[in-house]
Design an enzyme around this catalytic site. Structure first.
Site, PDB file in Angstrom:
ATOM      1  N   GLN A   1      -7.552 -21.573   7.582  1.00  9.65           N
ATOM      2  CA  GLN A   1      -6.230 -21.802   6.991  1.00  9.65           C
ATOM      3  C   GLN A   1      -5.166 -21.904   8.090  1.00  9.65           C
ATOM      4  O   GLN A   1      -4.308 -22.787   8.052  1.00  9.65           O
ATOM      5  CB  GLN A   1      -5.898 -20.645   6.028  1.00  9.65           C
ATOM      6  CG  GLN A   1      -4.745 -20.922   5.103  1.00  9.65           C
ATOM      7  CD  GLN A   1      -5.053 -22.049   4.118  1.00  9.65           C
ATOM      8  OE1 GLN A   1      -6.200 -22.366   3.867  1.00  9.65           O
ATOM      9  NE2 GLN A   1      -4.010 -22.684   3.601  1.00  9.65           N
TER      10      GLN A   1
ATOM     11  N   THR B   1     -27.925  -8.581  -0.345  1.00  8.06           N
ATOM     12  CA  THR B   1     -26.654  -9.183  -0.777  1.00  8.06           C
ATOM     13  C   THR B   1     -25.577  -8.100  -0.969  1.00  8.06           C
ATOM     14  O   THR B   1     -25.879  -6.902  -1.039  1.00  8.06           O
ATOM     15  CB  THR B   1     -26.840  -9.906  -2.132  1.00  8.06           C
ATOM     16  OG1 THR B   1     -27.224  -8.926  -3.110  1.00  8.06           O
ATOM     17  CG2 THR B   1     -27.895 -10.983  -2.052  1.00  8.06           C
TER      18      THR B   1
ATOM     19  N   PHE C   1     -37.417 -18.678   3.443  1.00  5.77           N
ATOM     20  CA  PHE C   1     -36.210 -18.379   4.231  1.00  5.77           C
ATOM     21  C   PHE C   1     -36.557 -17.611   5.510  1.00  5.77           C
ATOM     22  O   PHE C   1     -35.748 -16.786   5.967  1.00  5.77           O
ATOM     23  CB  PHE C   1     -35.193 -17.548   3.426  1.00  5.77           C
ATOM     24  CG  PHE C   1     -34.780 -18.124   2.107  1.00  5.77           C
ATOM     25  CD1 PHE C   1     -34.718 -19.494   1.907  1.00  5.77           C
ATOM     26  CD2 PHE C   1     -34.411 -17.289   1.053  1.00  5.77           C
ATOM     27  CE1 PHE C   1     -34.315 -20.027   0.683  1.00  5.77           C
ATOM     28  CE2 PHE C   1     -33.998 -17.807  -0.167  1.00  5.77           C
ATOM     29  CZ  PHE C   1     -33.955 -19.184  -0.361  1.00  5.77           C
TER      30      PHE C   1
ATOM     31  N   GLU D   1     -31.701  -3.523  10.538  1.00  5.18           N
ATOM     32  CA  GLU D   1     -31.320  -4.935  10.378  1.00  5.18           C
ATOM     33  C   GLU D   1     -29.880  -5.042   9.860  1.00  5.18           C
ATOM     34  O   GLU D   1     -29.096  -5.859  10.324  1.00  5.18           O
ATOM     35  CB  GLU D   1     -32.310  -5.569   9.382  1.00  5.18           C
ATOM     36  CG  GLU D   1     -31.964  -6.955   8.959  1.00  5.18           C
ATOM     37  CD  GLU D   1     -33.087  -7.632   8.129  1.00  5.18           C
ATOM     38  OE1 GLU D   1     -34.230  -7.133   8.129  1.00  5.18           O
ATOM     39  OE2 GLU D   1     -32.800  -8.654   7.509  1.00  5.18           O
TER      40      GLU D   1
HETATM   41  C1  LIG Z   1     -30.561 -18.393   6.358  1.00  5.84           C
HETATM   42  C2  LIG Z   1     -31.387 -17.280   5.785  1.00  5.84           C
HETATM   43  C3  LIG Z   1     -32.238 -16.573   6.623  1.00  5.84           C
HETATM   44  C4  LIG Z   1     -33.060 -15.571   6.084  1.00  5.84           C
HETATM   45  N1  LIG Z   1     -33.970 -14.941   6.909  1.00  5.84           N
HETATM   46  C5  LIG Z   1     -34.915 -14.149   6.329  1.00  5.84           C
HETATM   47  C6  LIG Z   1     -36.015 -13.665   7.107  1.00  5.84           C
HETATM   48  O1  LIG Z   1     -36.127 -13.902   8.315  1.00  5.84           O
HETATM   49  N2  LIG Z   1     -36.962 -12.906   6.477  1.00  5.84           N
HETATM   50  C7  LIG Z   1     -36.883 -12.618   5.143  1.00  5.84           C
HETATM   51  O2  LIG Z   1     -37.774 -11.944   4.636  1.00  5.84           O
HETATM   52  N3  LIG Z   1     -35.839 -13.046   4.386  1.00  5.84           N
HETATM   53  C8  LIG Z   1     -34.878 -13.821   4.953  1.00  5.84           C
HETATM   54  N4  LIG Z   1     -33.827 -14.283   4.187  1.00  5.84           N
HETATM   55  C9  LIG Z   1     -33.778 -13.943   2.762  1.00  5.84           C
HETATM   56  C10 LIG Z   1     -32.618 -13.069   2.331  1.00  5.84           C
HETATM   57  O3  LIG Z   1     -32.789 -11.756   2.782  1.00  5.84           O
HETATM   58  C11 LIG Z   1     -32.524 -13.196   0.803  1.00  5.84           C
HETATM   59  O4  LIG Z   1     -32.042 -14.501   0.531  1.00  5.84           O
HETATM   60  C12 LIG Z   1     -31.638 -12.139   0.180  1.00  5.84           C
HETATM   61  O5  LIG Z   1     -32.210 -10.877   0.264  1.00  5.84           O
HETATM   62  C13 LIG Z   1     -31.341 -12.448  -1.315  1.00  5.84           C
HETATM   63  O6  LIG Z   1     -32.511 -12.713  -2.023  1.00  5.84           O
HETATM   64  P1  LIG Z   1     -32.610 -14.038  -2.929  1.00  5.84           P
HETATM   65  O7  LIG Z   1     -32.178 -15.183  -2.082  1.00  5.84           O
HETATM   66  O8  LIG Z   1     -33.970 -14.102  -3.506  1.00  5.84           O
HETATM   67  O9  LIG Z   1     -31.551 -13.849  -4.060  1.00  5.84           O
HETATM   68  P2  LIG Z   1     -31.810 -13.157  -5.483  1.00  5.84           P
HETATM   69  O10 LIG Z   1     -32.478 -11.863  -5.293  1.00  5.84           O
HETATM   70  O11 LIG Z   1     -32.449 -14.153  -6.384  1.00  5.84           O
HETATM   71  O12 LIG Z   1     -30.321 -12.905  -5.970  1.00  5.84           O
HETATM   72  C14 LIG Z   1     -29.543 -13.873  -6.648  1.00  5.84           C
HETATM   73  C15 LIG Z   1     -28.220 -13.228  -7.056  1.00  5.84           C
HETATM   74  O13 LIG Z   1     -28.478 -12.160  -7.974  1.00  5.84           O
HETATM   75  C16 LIG Z   1     -27.910 -10.964  -7.489  1.00  5.84           C
HETATM   76  N5  LIG Z   1     -28.732  -9.816  -7.842  1.00  5.84           N
HETATM   77  C17 LIG Z   1     -30.071  -9.663  -7.662  1.00  5.84           C
HETATM   78  N6  LIG Z   1     -30.463  -8.443  -8.052  1.00  5.84           N
HETATM   79  C18 LIG Z   1     -29.343  -7.804  -8.493  1.00  5.84           C
HETATM   80  C19 LIG Z   1     -29.089  -6.508  -9.007  1.00  5.84           C
HETATM   81  N7  LIG Z   1     -30.042  -5.597  -9.139  1.00  5.84           N
HETATM   82  N8  LIG Z   1     -27.820  -6.204  -9.342  1.00  5.84           N
HETATM   83  C20 LIG Z   1     -26.835  -7.097  -9.197  1.00  5.84           C
HETATM   84  N9  LIG Z   1     -27.009  -8.330  -8.700  1.00  5.84           N
HETATM   85  C21 LIG Z   1     -28.252  -8.681  -8.340  1.00  5.84           C
HETATM   86  C22 LIG Z   1     -27.846 -11.150  -5.975  1.00  5.84           C
HETATM   87  O14 LIG Z   1     -26.890 -10.298  -5.379  1.00  5.84           O
HETATM   88  C23 LIG Z   1     -27.471 -12.616  -5.882  1.00  5.84           C
HETATM   89  O15 LIG Z   1     -26.105 -12.757  -6.066  1.00  5.84           O
HETATM   90  C24 LIG Z   1     -32.962 -15.250   4.716  1.00  5.84           C
HETATM   91  C25 LIG Z   1     -32.074 -15.927   3.892  1.00  5.84           C
HETATM   92  C26 LIG Z   1     -31.305 -16.953   4.403  1.00  5.84           C
HETATM   93  C27 LIG Z   1     -30.408 -17.695   3.469  1.00  5.84           C
END
Ligand SMILES: Cc1cc2nc3c(=O)[nH]c(=O)nc-3n(C[C@H](O)[C@H](O)[C@H](O)COP(=O)(O)OP(=O)(O)OC[C@H]3O[C@@H](n4cnc5c(N)ncnc54)[C@H](O)[C@@H]3O)c2cc1C
Length: 396
Positions: free
Chosen positions: A353, A382, A173, A259
């Site tokens: 809407q 998140t 990502f 950020e």
């Molecule tokens: C378009 C896009 C651009 C991005 N750009 C960058 C970038 O430039 N550099 C970079 O490093 N990252 C980047 N990201 C990554 C982004 O920061 C992560 O997607 C985000 O931090 C969530 O991590 P994950 O996708 O692994 O979700 P996960 O960590 O797998 O989470 C999945 C779900 O579980 C929940 N969850 C996880 N842990 C807990 C907890 N302890 N308590 C409750 N709920 C929890 C989350 O809230 C979420 O709902 C980007 C993402 C996108 C989609």
């Protein structure tokens, strides 16, 4: 009561100055960024939705001094305060191109600040100086296929080998990942040292073993490039370490605060822009013999949205004031990020809407706002993680 007095107690709905943090200079800067954005960027909004925005945007904005507004003059920046960066985040929304705003913010407010704060003079000269000119593009690599929210769970390893480090792992990502010249990379140098086992590196993206695997396809933010990256036996000299060996976790947590705050500012401005466009629509569109904006239900939707946008804006500005004045308000930054992202998505949804069927059509651009905005409840931490940070800050 005289006419003059009566006039002076009329409500002022047109007041322009948004907050006391902004001076006349900030407002002039706002004007000039907005003029540039509307003239030179907005006309390409549709085209860039199809094929990502081109690199010349960095060079052009570098020429105009917009990539280093709050960066030190000794590295080619404008030496402005933090609020100048907020102004950019707010005005760039007039490009109507969320992916562009994100790509620029990754460069200016995510990758550059850790180099400036933790980097050596050589690193600043090599990367920040050309980055401010828009000649070099930066990205930031935290997230991995198996670890996003759980930053401490990353697996990318950097192993010392004489005067060098050998890096193996993958990142996903990564915004700007396909176009970047360098990446601020989070690695693990000592898997047994807990939070003291992480180290940041500044890795040139043309180093042998850096593989730009895949351009990822997304729900929104189509104008940005998003990469899956692999690092296979990438050798870098020990001078590529950014900051202190073993302190990378704390350094990247610091980076995330800036950020999140700049992201929150972008959410507020994006929500305001969608609101403004929709207000105009509600004043033009008629149903049952009257403007739809004159139905009480619709009027109240606007009132709800405006109140939420204003609340989020005040949170962002007050928190920015604390940030500018040397405080480290992690709790309030998390609140601002959480709230601004949530209301931006809500506002975009309500704007669809109010547009009715037209809101669902690409032609009106409102569905794109929703798709672009939706990322903000996930990226940079998140909603759930923001709630964790806030909740834990009370010792729970
Ligand atoms: C378009 C896009 C651009 C991005 N750009 C960058 C970038 O430039 N550099 C970079 O490093 N990252 C980047 N990201 C990554 C982004 O920061 C992560 O997607 C985000 O931090 C969530 O991590 P994950 O996708 O692994 O979700 P996960 O960590 O797998 O989470 C999945 C779900 O579980 C929940 N969850 C996880 N842990 C807990 C907890 N302890 N308590 C409750 N709920 C929890 C989350 O809230 C979420 O709902 C980007 C993402 C996108 C989609």
């Amino acid at each position: 009561m005289t006419a003059t007095t009566t006039q002076s107690i009329k409500p002022d709905f047109q007041g322009q100055r948004k907050h006391f943090i902004f001076t006349d200079e900030h407002e002039q800067l706002r004007e000039s960024i907005r003029r540039f954005v509307i003239k030179e960027l907005q006309p390409h909004s549709e085209e860039w939705e199809e094929q990502t925005f081109p690199d010349w945007v960095f060079r052009r904005m570098g020429e105009l001094g917009f990539l280093g507004l709050d960066k030190p003059e000794q590295y080619g920046g404008q030496g402005g305060d933090y609020y100048t960066s907020l102004v950019l985040a707010e005005e760039i929304v007039h490009a109507q191109c969320g992916g562009l705003a994100m790509g620029l913010a990754v460069h200016t407010d995510m990758a550059m600040p850790p180099i400036l704060k933790f980097g050596t003079e050589e690193q600043k000269q090599e990367w920040v100086v050309p980055a401010i000119k828009g000649e070099k593009i930066l990205c930031l690599g935290i997230t991995e296929p198996d670890a996003g929210s759980d930053v401490a769970g990353i697996k990318t390893r950097a192993v010392a080998d004489g005067d060098e480090y050998v890096i193996n792992g993958s990142k996903t990502f990564i915004t700007n990942g396909h176009r970047a010249d360098a990446i601020v990379l989070v690695t693990k140098t000592d898997p047994d040292a807990g939070y003291d086992g992480f180290t940041l590196f500044l890795v040139p993206m043309d180093a042998p073993g850096v593989i730009r695997e895949k351009k990822l396809e997304k729900l929104g933010m189509h104008a940005s490039d998003t990469a899956l990256l692999a690092f296979q036996d990438v050798r870098v000299p020990s001078t590529a370490v950014l900051g202190d060996v073993g302190k990378g976790f704390y350094q990247i947590m610091w980076e995330l605060q800036g950020e999140r705050l700049i992201g929150a500012a972008g959410c507020v401005a994006g929500a305001q822009a969608a609101f403004d466009r929709t207000l105009q629509y509600a004043q033009e569109r008629s149903a049952f013999g009257r403007q739809i904006g004159h139905f009480q239900v619709i009027r109240h939707k606007f009132a709800e949205m405006a109140t939420k946008i204003e609340t989020a804006r005040q949170m962002v500005y007050t928190t920015a004031w604390r940030f500018q004045n040397g405080q480290y308000p992690v709790r309030e930054i998390s609140m601002a990020k959480l709230y601004a992202a949530r209301i931006a998505v809500e506002v975009a949804d309500e704007c669809i809407q109010i547009h009715g069927g037209n809101g669902y059509m690409k032609e009106y651009g409102i569905e794109r706002v929703w798709r672009d905005m939706r990322l903000n409840r996930i990226g940079a931490g998140t909603d759930e993680i923001m709630l964790e940070v806030i909740g834990r800050s009370y010792g729970l």
